[in-house]
Design a protein around this motif. Structure first.
Motif, PDB file in Angstrom:
ATOM      1  N   THR A   1      -4.308   7.994  -8.324  1.00 15.24           N
ATOM      2  CA  THR A   1      -4.633   8.579  -7.022  1.00 15.24           C
ATOM      3  C   THR A   1      -6.139   8.563  -6.859  1.00 15.24           C
ATOM      4  OG1 THR A   1      -2.686  10.005  -7.237  1.00 15.24           O
ATOM      5  CG2 THR A   1      -4.278  10.566  -5.515  1.00 15.24           C
ATOM      6  N   LEU A   2      -6.657   7.544  -6.198  1.00 18.92           N
ATOM      7  CA  LEU A   2      -8.096   7.323  -6.059  1.00 18.92           C
ATOM      8  C   LEU A   2      -8.430   7.129  -4.579  1.00 18.92           C
ATOM      9  CD1 LEU A   2      -8.457   4.685  -8.913  1.00 18.92           C
ATOM     10  CD2 LEU A   2      -8.875   7.149  -9.094  1.00 18.92           C
ATOM     11  N   CYS A   3      -9.557   7.669  -4.159  1.00 19.35           N
ATOM     12  CA  CYS A   3      -9.917   7.617  -2.741  1.00 19.35           C
ATOM     13  C   CYS A   3     -11.324   7.060  -2.555  1.00 19.35           C
ATOM     14  CB  CYS A   3      -9.828   9.004  -2.115  1.00 19.35           C
ATOM     15  SG  CYS A   3      -8.151   9.662  -2.031  1.00 19.35           S
ATOM     16  N   GLY A   4     -11.424   6.017  -1.749  1.00 16.11           N
ATOM     17  CA  GLY A   4     -12.703   5.381  -1.503  1.00 16.11           C
ATOM     18  C   GLY A   4     -13.081   5.406  -0.031  1.00 16.11           C
ATOM     19  N   CYS A   5     -14.267   4.897   0.231  1.00 13.49           N
ATOM     20  CA  CYS A   5     -14.781   4.691   1.585  1.00 13.49           C
ATOM     21  C   CYS A   5     -15.090   3.210   1.723  1.00 13.49           C
ATOM     22  CB  CYS A   5     -16.049   5.519   1.795  1.00 13.49           C
ATOM     23  SG  CYS A   5     -16.937   5.176   3.333  1.00 13.49           S
ATOM     24  N   HIS A   6     -14.510   2.569   2.723  1.00 10.67           N
ATOM     25  CA  HIS A   6     -14.702   1.136   2.947  1.00 10.67           C
ATOM     26  C   HIS A   6     -15.458   0.947   4.257  1.00 10.67           C
ATOM     27  CE1 HIS A   6     -10.665   0.654   0.583  1.00 10.67           C
ATOM     28  NE2 HIS A   6     -11.659   1.070  -0.177  1.00 10.67           N
TER      29      HIS A   6
ATOM     30  N   ALA B   1     -20.666   9.974   5.170  1.00  7.18           N
ATOM     31  CA  ALA B   1     -19.944   8.744   5.516  1.00  7.18           C
ATOM     32  C   ALA B   1     -20.727   7.935   6.547  1.00  7.18           C
ATOM     33  CB  ALA B   1     -18.551   9.083   6.051  1.00  7.18           C
ATOM     34  N   VAL B   2     -21.305   8.607   7.522  1.00 10.60           N
ATOM     35  CA  VAL B   2     -22.126   7.922   8.522  1.00 10.60           C
ATOM     36  C   VAL B   2     -23.345   7.294   7.861  1.00 10.60           C
ATOM     37  CG1 VAL B   2     -23.566   8.250  10.568  1.00 10.60           C
ATOM     38  CG2 VAL B   2     -21.322   9.353  10.434  1.00 10.60           C
TER      39      VAL B   2
ATOM     40  N   CYS C   1     -17.803   2.285  -2.552  1.00  6.44           N
ATOM     41  CA  CYS C   1     -18.150   3.704  -2.446  1.00  6.44           C
ATOM     42  C   CYS C   1     -16.961   4.635  -2.658  1.00  6.44           C
ATOM     43  CB  CYS C   1     -18.741   3.999  -1.063  1.00  6.44           C
ATOM     44  SG  CYS C   1     -20.290   3.137  -0.743  1.00  6.44           S
ATOM     45  N   ASP C   2     -17.234   5.804  -3.255  1.00  6.00           N
ATOM     46  CA  ASP C   2     -16.290   6.916  -3.207  1.00  6.00           C
ATOM     47  C   ASP C   2     -16.171   7.398  -1.767  1.00  6.00           C
ATOM     48  OD1 ASP C   2     -16.140   6.842  -5.960  1.00  6.00           O
ATOM     49  OD2 ASP C   2     -16.943   8.848  -6.290  1.00  6.00           O
ATOM     50  N   VAL C   3     -15.041   8.034  -1.446  1.00  6.93           N
ATOM     51  CA  VAL C   3     -14.947   8.682  -0.144  1.00  6.93           C
ATOM     52  C   VAL C   3     -16.047   9.733  -0.054  1.00  6.93           C
ATOM     53  CG1 VAL C   3     -13.270  10.435  -0.911  1.00  6.93           C
ATOM     54  CG2 VAL C   3     -13.421   9.821   1.516  1.00  6.93           C
ATOM     55  N   ALA C   4     -16.711   9.787   1.079  1.00 10.63           N
ATOM     56  CA  ALA C   4     -17.847  10.690   1.246  1.00 10.63           C
ATOM     57  C   ALA C   4     -17.372  12.124   1.440  1.00 10.63           C
ATOM     58  CB  ALA C   4     -18.696  10.258   2.437  1.00 10.63           C
ATOM     59  N   ALA C   5     -18.107  13.074   0.854  1.00  5.26           N
ATOM     60  CA  ALA C   5     -17.714  14.477   0.929  1.00  5.26           C
ATOM     61  C   ALA C   5     -17.742  14.998   2.359  1.00  5.26           C
ATOM     62  CB  ALA C   5     -18.631  15.321   0.042  1.00  5.26           C
TER      63      ALA C   5
ATOM     64  N   ALA D   1     -11.826  15.389   0.651  1.00  6.72           N
ATOM     65  CA  ALA D   1     -12.600  14.154   0.530  1.00  6.72           C
ATOM     66  C   ALA D   1     -13.225  14.118  -0.856  1.00  6.72           C
ATOM     67  CB  ALA D   1     -13.669  14.080   1.615  1.00  6.72           C
ATOM     68  N   THR D   2     -12.495  13.552  -1.797  1.00  8.25           N
ATOM     69  CA  THR D   2     -12.964  13.394  -3.166  1.00  8.25           C
ATOM     70  C   THR D   2     -12.335  12.135  -3.745  1.00  8.25           C
ATOM     71  OG1 THR D   2     -13.057  14.415  -5.366  1.00  8.25           O
ATOM     72  CG2 THR D   2     -11.111  14.885  -4.036  1.00  8.25           C
TER      73      THR D   2
END
Length: 371
Positions: free
Chosen positions: A121-126, A240-241, A231-235, A88-89
């Motif tokens: 290669t990018l990872c987010g939180c929606h 994330a919550v 947001c970035d994906v949460a570690a 998760a990064t």
């Protein structure tokens, strides 16, 4: 609205457990985690280095946490069977081959052909919050634009890229902002203005279709929701919550403002972009503009002020204690970017960052996460 439901989508990177290098095994990991081959909770992403989860519709923080823990755990277990780590990064820690191999959809190849070097290669939180209709969602978007820098600073979890420290806490956001349809949404005068803005992006080819409208807040094309994409994906699951419950409470507060006639602050687009850059550079330990006054303040001060503003809604949702506990703990241990840099600083070894990320991704509690 009588019930404010919400959900979270999260994107992850797959790497070889021995080398930390990106592993193009997304399909195998996803199928290994889903024996039926038809689970909508496990989804394909743009590159074959990435996998995505989508929580069911949730009503409580506990429900969201249980679902994210379950889904992260399934993917991580499938990854381990293939000697891989699920991370998760927001960005890959080590240098990656370019261009990245694309996942199977024909649409992804069309995107690559048109946008070329923007593919990364990018990872987010929606975070999705349910809305009754598009007009209401557009009004909420106007009220919530000023809060985007705080959400980005809180979630910043991508300091490294191609083996180097980017100098930013969220390099994912800086990189993602290059897309012509990305960035903060305009301040919309009406639903017609929203539609005209989308049509303009499509007309000039800045987006292939409505799904490629990548604003940091947008109307979802797939669900009756307002989608927060900043947001970035949460570690960790708990981070994330935290993002999910804060976004829902912000939406509730904005709805209350609409009901009581409090106008939205029409922050100019260029000012908001600059504020987002500052949040991406500094992360949780730095500064961002206060959404109410515009003053540049420590993120910790802005977040504590936000907690106070959101207090009645967090109390009604039964989430005030959770938010207070998690935010105060984050002020002590640092945000995701800070913890990645701490891991690198110990020996200057990128694999220490990879190992930290692998541990954090599936811990059930931030309090149990090694830093």
């Amino acid at each position: 609205m009588s019930e404010w439901t919400f959900g979270v989508e999260e994107e992850f990177i797959l790497v070889d457990a021995d080398t930390g290098r990106l592993a193009a095994q997304a399909a195998a990991v996803r199928h290994g985690a889903d024996a039926s081959g038809s689970d909508d909770e496990l989804q394909e992403e743009l590159t074959r280095y990435q996998v995505e989860i989508a929580s069911p519709v949730c009503t409580t923080a506990e429900q969201l946490g249980e679902n994210l823990t379950r889904l992260r755990g399934r993917l991580a277990a499938s990854a381990r069977e293939r000697n891989l780590h699920l991370l998760a990064t927001g960005t890959a820690v080590l240098a990656e081959p370019w261009p990245p191999p694309l996942a199977g959809k024909d649409r992804y190849q069309v995107i690559a052909d048109r946008f070329g070097g923007l593919i990364d290669t990018l990872c987010g939180c929606h975070v999705h919050v349910a809305i009754p209709d598009a007009e209401f969602g557009i009004k909420l978007s106007n009220h919530l634009r000023p809060w985007l820098p705080l959400l980005l600073a809180l979630s910043a979890n991508s300091p490294f890229s191609r083996g180097q420290d980017s100098g930013h806490a969220s390099w994912r956001h800086v990189t993602w902002a290059r897309w012509p349809s990305a960035g903060p949404p305009p301040f919309f005068e009406s639903p017609a203005h929203y539609e005209a803005s989308v049509s303009a992006l499509l007309h000039v080819g800045a987006a292939l279709d409505r799904k490629m409208v990548y604003w940091d807040i947008r109307l979802s094309e797939a669900q009756p929701t307002l989608e927060f994409r900043v947001c970035d994906v949460a570690a960790t699951v708990e981070e994330a919550v935290l993002l999910g419950v804060l976004v829902r409470a912000l939406a509730q507060a904005a709805s209350h403002d609409l009901d009581t006639g409090v106008p939205a602050k029409p922050i100019p687009h260029e000012v908001l972009r600059a504020a987002l850059w500052r949040a991406a550079r500094d992360g949780l330990g730095g500064y961002c503009p206060d959404p109410e006054s515009g003053a540049l303040l420590p993120v910790s001060v802005v977040l504590r002020r936000a907690r106070q503003r959101l207090r009645p809604f967090l109390l009604d949702n039964g989430e005030l204690e959770l938010v207070e506990e998690l935010t105060e703990h984050l002020f002590t241990v640092g945000g995701g970017a800070h913890r990645q840099r701490q891991a690198m600083a110990r020996r200057g070894e990128p694999m220490d960052v990879v190992d930290l990320l692998a541990r954090q991704t599936t811990v059930s509690s931030l309090l149990d996460s090694p830093s």
